[in-house]
Write a protein that holds these residues in place. Structure first.
Motif, PDB file in Angstrom:
ATOM      1  N   UNK A   1       0.831  -1.204   0.000  1.00 47.44           N
ATOM      2  CA  UNK A   1       0.000   0.000   0.000  1.00 47.44           C
ATOM      3  C   UNK A   1       0.866   1.255   0.000  1.00 47.44           C
ATOM      4  N   UNK A   2       1.872   1.288   0.872  1.00 45.37           N
ATOM      5  CA  UNK A   2       2.754   2.454   0.940  1.00 45.37           C
ATOM      6  C   UNK A   2       3.546   2.603  -0.349  1.00 45.37           C
ATOM      7  N   UNK A   3       3.964   1.479  -0.930  1.00 41.88           N
ATOM      8  CA  UNK A   3       4.704   1.508  -2.193  1.00 41.88           C
ATOM      9  C   UNK A   3       3.850   2.119  -3.302  1.00 41.88           C
ATOM     10  N   UNK A   4       2.600   1.660  -3.411  1.00 38.44           N
ATOM     11  CA  UNK A   4       1.704   2.158  -4.464  1.00 38.44           C
ATOM     12  C   UNK A   4       1.277   3.603  -4.194  1.00 38.44           C
ATOM     13  N   UNK A   5       1.143   3.947  -2.938  1.00 36.64           N
ATOM     14  CA  UNK A   5       0.762   5.322  -2.594  1.00 36.64           C
ATOM     15  C   UNK A   5       1.836   6.288  -3.054  1.00 36.64           C
ATOM     16  N   UNK A   6       3.113   5.935  -2.818  1.00 36.92           N
ATOM     17  CA  UNK A   6       4.213   6.790  -3.283  1.00 36.92           C
ATOM     18  C   UNK A   6       4.254   6.827  -4.812  1.00 36.92           C
ATOM     19  N   UNK A   7       3.991   5.673  -5.426  1.00 36.22           N
ATOM     20  CA  UNK A   7       4.069   5.583  -6.884  1.00 36.22           C
ATOM     21  C   UNK A   7       2.967   6.365  -7.578  1.00 36.22           C
ATOM     22  N   UNK A   8       1.877   6.662  -6.868  1.00 39.70           N
ATOM     23  CA  UNK A   8       0.745   7.354  -7.498  1.00 39.70           C
ATOM     24  C   UNK A   8       1.093   8.776  -7.910  1.00 39.70           C
ATOM     25  N   UNK A   9       2.259   9.274  -7.452  1.00 39.60           N
ATOM     26  CA  UNK A   9       2.688  10.618  -7.854  1.00 39.60           C
ATOM     27  C   UNK A   9       3.410  10.613  -9.203  1.00 39.60           C
ATOM     28  N   UNK A  10       3.736   9.426  -9.714  1.00 41.18           N
ATOM     29  CA  UNK A  10       4.489   9.313 -10.962  1.00 41.18           C
ATOM     30  C   UNK A  10       3.679   8.529 -11.988  1.00 41.18           C
ATOM     31  N   UNK A  11       3.770   8.949 -13.243  1.00 43.79           N
ATOM     32  CA  UNK A  11       3.034   8.232 -14.286  1.00 43.79           C
ATOM     33  C   UNK A  11       3.535   6.799 -14.404  1.00 43.79           C
ATOM     34  N   UNK A  12       4.861   6.624 -14.412  1.00 41.21           N
ATOM     35  CA  UNK A  12       5.473   5.301 -14.416  1.00 41.21           C
ATOM     36  C   UNK A  12       6.687   5.338 -13.497  1.00 41.21           C
ATOM     37  N   UNK A  13       6.988   4.215 -12.869  1.00 34.21           N
ATOM     38  CA  UNK A  13       8.223   4.116 -12.088  1.00 34.21           C
ATOM     39  C   UNK A  13       8.758   2.691 -12.181  1.00 34.21           C
ATOM     40  N   UNK A  14      10.075   2.576 -12.191  1.00 34.44           N
ATOM     41  CA  UNK A  14      10.740   1.271 -12.209  1.00 34.44           C
ATOM     42  C   UNK A  14      11.782   1.274 -11.103  1.00 34.44           C
ATOM     43  N   UNK A  15      11.638   0.368 -10.151  1.00 35.28           N
ATOM     44  CA  UNK A  15      12.571   0.248  -9.037  1.00 35.28           C
ATOM     45  C   UNK A  15      13.218  -1.133  -9.113  1.00 35.28           C
ATOM     46  N   UNK A  16      14.538  -1.167  -9.139  1.00 32.45           N
ATOM     47  CA  UNK A  16      15.266  -2.392  -9.433  1.00 32.45           C
ATOM     48  C   UNK A  16      16.068  -2.867  -8.226  1.00 32.45           C
ATOM     49  N   UNK A  17      15.790  -4.107  -7.805  1.00 29.96           N
ATOM     50  CA  UNK A  17      16.613  -4.765  -6.789  1.00 29.96           C
ATOM     51  C   UNK A  17      16.886  -3.930  -5.566  1.00 29.96           C
ATOM     52  N   UNK A  18      18.171  -3.601  -5.367  1.00 29.07           N
ATOM     53  CA  UNK A  18      18.608  -2.870  -4.180  1.00 29.07           C
ATOM     54  C   UNK A  18      18.061  -1.460  -4.087  1.00 29.07           C
ATOM     55  N   UNK A  19      17.440  -0.953  -5.157  1.00 33.47           N
ATOM     56  CA  UNK A  19      16.815   0.376  -5.092  1.00 33.47           C
ATOM     57  C   UNK A  19      15.558   0.362  -4.227  1.00 33.47           C
ATOM     58  N   UNK A  20      14.978  -0.818  -4.017  1.00 28.92           N
ATOM     59  CA  UNK A  20      13.766  -0.924  -3.194  1.00 28.92           C
ATOM     60  C   UNK A  20      14.089  -0.620  -1.745  1.00 28.92           C
ATOM     61  N   UNK A  21      13.240   0.180  -1.113  1.00 26.13           N
ATOM     62  CA  UNK A  21      13.448   0.544   0.283  1.00 26.13           C
ATOM     63  C   UNK A  21      13.223  -0.639   1.220  1.00 26.13           C
ATOM     64  N   UNK A  22      12.311  -1.528   0.829  1.00 26.49           N
ATOM     65  CA  UNK A  22      12.003  -2.681   1.668  1.00 26.49           C
ATOM     66  C   UNK A  22      13.012  -3.795   1.414  1.00 26.49           C
ATOM     67  N   UNK A  23      13.693  -4.236   2.464  1.00 24.83           N
ATOM     68  CA  UNK A  23      14.726  -5.272   2.325  1.00 24.83           C
ATOM     69  C   UNK A  23      14.170  -6.567   1.749  1.00 24.83           C
ATOM     70  N   UNK A  24      12.886  -6.837   1.991  1.00 25.69           N
ATOM     71  CA  UNK A  24      12.307  -8.094   1.511  1.00 25.69           C
ATOM     72  C   UNK A  24      12.058  -8.079   0.008  1.00 25.69           C
ATOM     73  N   UNK A  25      12.218  -6.917  -0.610  1.00 25.05           N
ATOM     74  CA  UNK A  25      12.039  -6.812  -2.061  1.00 25.05           C
ATOM     75  C   UNK A  25      13.354  -6.521  -2.780  1.00 25.05           C
ATOM     76  N   UNK A  26      14.480  -6.713  -2.093  1.00 27.70           N
ATOM     77  CA  UNK A  26      15.778  -6.392  -2.685  1.00 27.70           C
ATOM     78  C   UNK A  26      16.136  -7.290  -3.862  1.00 27.70           C
ATOM     79  N   UNK A  27      15.516  -8.450  -3.978  1.00 28.71           N
ATOM     80  CA  UNK A  27      15.789  -9.346  -5.102  1.00 28.71           C
ATOM     81  C   UNK A  27      14.755  -9.195  -6.215  1.00 28.71           C
ATOM     82  N   UNK A  28      13.896  -8.181  -6.098  1.00 30.53           N
ATOM     83  CA  UNK A  28      12.801  -7.999  -7.066  1.00 30.53           C
ATOM     84  C   UNK A  28      12.924  -6.664  -7.780  1.00 30.53           C
TER      85      UNK A  28
END
Length: 343
Positions: free
Chosen positions: A265-292
């Protein structure tokens, strides 16, 4: 250091090959591809340079190379080409969206299912933000003595209800008159501005009903407060089909991340300010998504952004295809919600 054309070409070939195969890529595999009139030794030297520059990684001593997060970022920013959707993929998306959609919640659910079915990744979508919705209709329905049911319908199709107290002097005819005035005067007003507008514009005109209007505004504002984080998810187990997630601990970590709706929810809420966004691996703030990798897009009602949706996949996801799918879905969803609003 900027990469020269040869290094860029080799890096792109490695990324494209790894996206398809999920296996480390060796110099021999690249030398066999069309467009490379280079020996395996030359390519191997270039790959060594790319590794030193942080674009490639060597998972095992004797294995080939795999792209790093840095390589995927360069690929997305400079080398990626969008992939056209096939007729079958377009039909599959439309098949999920052509059923009669009476409720926004069903639109969200079907959108997530369509995205996961076409991409084979995990799809998520956040419903339209209530505060950014616009008023379509207000109706006051008399109940037992001293009570009325207030029904508020928004431009996105959300309906919110509240039972409010009604003064003795307000009869059924008067309730209907107030409903009509509010709907006609404030249709298309943003919900987060509605209460202030009602009291400002009608406080004098309906002065004798000011206390009643105030109770209506309080009920509306209470109903417009954000619900518990609400994210529709589809295809969470799709990720388990990829070799990267054959590791049990990695699979558990991913499932824990997507099952905790607060994170998404927090991820999508932040993303709603941008038309498109791509976050890769270690760029993700959440450690559990670092491989995604996470790719998101927004949808609109009319010209106004209302919410966001996206795809979670391995870092070697087919970015060009995912972007094309999200662009197409954004248009479909925007058209669906906007046409519903205009009916």
């Amino acid at each position: 250091m900027d990469l020269d054309a040869r290094k860029l070409g080799i890096l792109k070939a490695i990324i494209d090959e790894y996206i398809l195969s999920a296996s480390p890529v060796g110099s021999r595999a690249i030398s066999k591809q069309d467009g490379f009139n280079l020996s395996s030794a030359t390519i191997r030297n270039e790959m060594a340079d790319l590794e030193e520059l942080g674009y490639l990684e060597q998972p095992h001593t004797s294995a080939g190379r795999i792209p790093s997060d840095k390589a995927y970022r360069l690929y997305v920013d400079q080398m990626m080409q969008k992939a056209a959707l096939s007729e079958d993929e377009i039909k599959l998306i439309r098949a999920h969206l052509t059923a009669k959609l009476d409720e926004v919640e069903m639109v969200m659910k079907q959108t997530a299912q369509a995205l996961s079915a076409v991409t084979h990744y995990t799809a998520m979508i956040m419903p339209p933000m209530l505060a950014a919705n616009r008023l379509r209709h207000i109706q006051l329905v008399p109940l037992r003595e001293g009570r009325a049911l207030m029904v508020v319908v928004t431009s996105a199709g959300f309906a919110r209800e509240a039972v409010i107290r009604v003064p003795e002097e307000i009869n059924t005819v008067e309730l209907e008159r107030i409903s009509r005035i509010l709907t006609e005067r404030f249709r298309d007003c943003r919900m987060d501005q509605l209460g202030e507008r009602i009291m400002k514009d009608l406080g004098s005109e309906l002065f004798e009903r000011r206390a009643f209007l105030n109770s209506m505004v309080e009920a509306i504002e209470h109903k417009m407060e954000p619900d518990a984080p609400n994210v529709q998810l589809s295809g969470a187990t799709n990720m388990l089909h990829f070799p990267e997630y054959s590791d049990v601990n990695k699979a558990k970590m991913f499932l824990a991340a997507v099952e905790g709706r607060n994170t998404l929810y927090e991820l999508l809420k932040r993303a709603s300010r941008l038309e498109f966004s791509i976050t890769i691996g270690g760029e993700n703030e959440n450690d559990m998504l670092k491989d995604c990798s996470v790719v998101t897009a927004t949808y609109q009602i009319g010209e106004e952004p209302m919410g966001s949706f996206g795809i979670i996949g391995p870092t070697r996801m087919h970015y060009g295809k995912v972007i094309s799918v999200l662009e197409f879905m954004s248009r479909c969803l925007t058209e669906m919600l906007t046409s519903d609003d205009e009916e």
